[in-house]
Design an enzyme around this catalytic site. Structure first.
Site, mmCIF file in Angstrom:
data_model
loop_
_atom_site.group_PDB
_atom_site.id
_atom_site.type_symbol
_atom_site.label_atom_id
_atom_site.label_comp_id
_atom_site.label_asym_id
_atom_site.label_seq_id
_atom_site.Cartn_x
_atom_site.Cartn_y
_atom_site.Cartn_z
ATOM 1 N N LYS A 67 0.812 -1.233 0.000
ATOM 2 C CA LYS A 67 0.000 0.000 0.000
ATOM 3 C C LYS A 67 0.841 1.278 0.000
ATOM 4 O O LYS A 67 0.375 2.314 -0.432
ATOM 5 C CB LYS A 67 -0.948 0.014 1.204
ATOM 6 N N ASP A 103 -10.009 2.716 1.567
ATOM 7 C CA ASP A 103 -10.116 2.198 2.946
ATOM 8 C C ASP A 103 -10.919 3.202 3.786
ATOM 9 O O ASP A 103 -11.675 2.819 4.673
ATOM 10 C CB ASP A 103 -8.729 2.001 3.562
#
Ligand code: ATR
Length: 268
Positions: A67, A103
């Site tokens: 990420k 997210d």
């Protein structure tokens, strides 16, 4: 599937547990999107970016441990991804890689009925997931208490998002309305572990665990016994995945379809 079908990927390492292909392939079918998602597990981000550009892959779900390491390969990053310093979604448009962080949308979705303004939030963990949580809590007007195994990492979050770092031995001195586990503690195959002793749970609290296992985690099971409200990581997973499909397709996903996704995911 035919020779026009768009290839999409979830990338990470390891990927044995990824439920992204199930969620995406279900929504692609329901929305008549001619695409298929597969999982590609590799440790080297450079190799993965090579694959994304070569085929080319349309949408890539980015998961641990990439990420942050994917950031140097992106051409454009949206503002929220920049503020958090991590992406979980890459869209390839005319050979340019666009990075997003959904997210946040997942966290928003999971906590949509939880008051946060002026509330105290105990945040466990200081990795990528914790950054997204901290961003959302601060935006929503909450106050954060950080508790992390490695103090140095909590320092980085505190400098970026404000709040206060506390030690395990001080836990008893504070009142927290919301507890959020953003560590990987409790994740399969370590489902017997919990990141917080059950003596800290109170009936007025909400406990949200970003970990998603088939069964509720030990943290949530114990919180529930103590009378707290609990929210599992699957809600966040669904929220972030639905937003990925919306970004990719430009379509709005209805509440009815989200209910179907929830049903699909809970049966697996
Ligand atoms: P993610 O991107 O999913 O957040 P990560 O960046 O690897 O993953 O972060 C994992 C978090 O879980 C970290 O806060 C880590 O603590 P450290 O900062 O001390 O490494 C926490 N964590 C993982 N295993 C842990 C364990 N056994 N006990 C306590 N904390 C743990």
């Amino acid at each position: 599937m035919n020779n026009q079908t768009q290839l999409n990927l979830v990338i990470g390492y390891p990927l044995g547990h990824s439920k992204s292909p199930m969620l995406h392939n279900f929504l692609y079918r329901r929305l008549n999107i001619d695409a298929v998602m597969l999982a590609l597990a590799k440790t080297q981000i450079k190799d993965l970016v090579g694959v994304i550009k070569k085929y080319p892959v349309g949408l890539t779900c980015v998961t641990m441990p990439h990420k942050q390491s994917i950031l140097p390969y992106l051409d454009v990053m949206d503002n929220r991804a920049k503020a958090i310093g991590a992406v979980n979604t890459v869209i390839n448009k005319r050979d340019k890689l666009y990075g997003y962080n959904t997210d946040i949308d997942g966290i928003m979705f999971a906590l949509s009925r939880v008051p946060i303004k002026n509330r105290t939030v105990l945040l466990l963990g200081a990795g990528g997931a914790a950054r997204a949580v901290a961003y959302f809590v601060v935006k929503s007007g909450g106050k954060i208490l950080y508790l992390n195994r490695t103090a140095g990492k909590a320092n980085i979050l505190q400098r970026r998002f404000g709040g206060k770092i506390i030690r395990k031995t001080d836990l008893g001195k504070y009142r927290f309305d919301l507890i959020i586990n953003a560590t990987s503690v409790g994740m399969q195959p370590n489902a017997k572990d919990s990141p917080l002793d059950k003596k800290y749970f109170r009936p007025y609290q909400t406990v949200f665990d970003v970990v998603y296992n088939a069964k509720p985690t030990k943290l949530l099971t114990e919180a529930k016994v103590a009378g707290a409200k609990t929210i599992g990581g699957m809600e966040m997973f669904i929220g972030q995945g639905v937003k990925q499909v919306e970004l990719y397709s430009g379509r709005r996903i209805t509440q009815n379809l989200i209910s179907q996704v929830r049903k699909l995911m809970s049966g697996n």
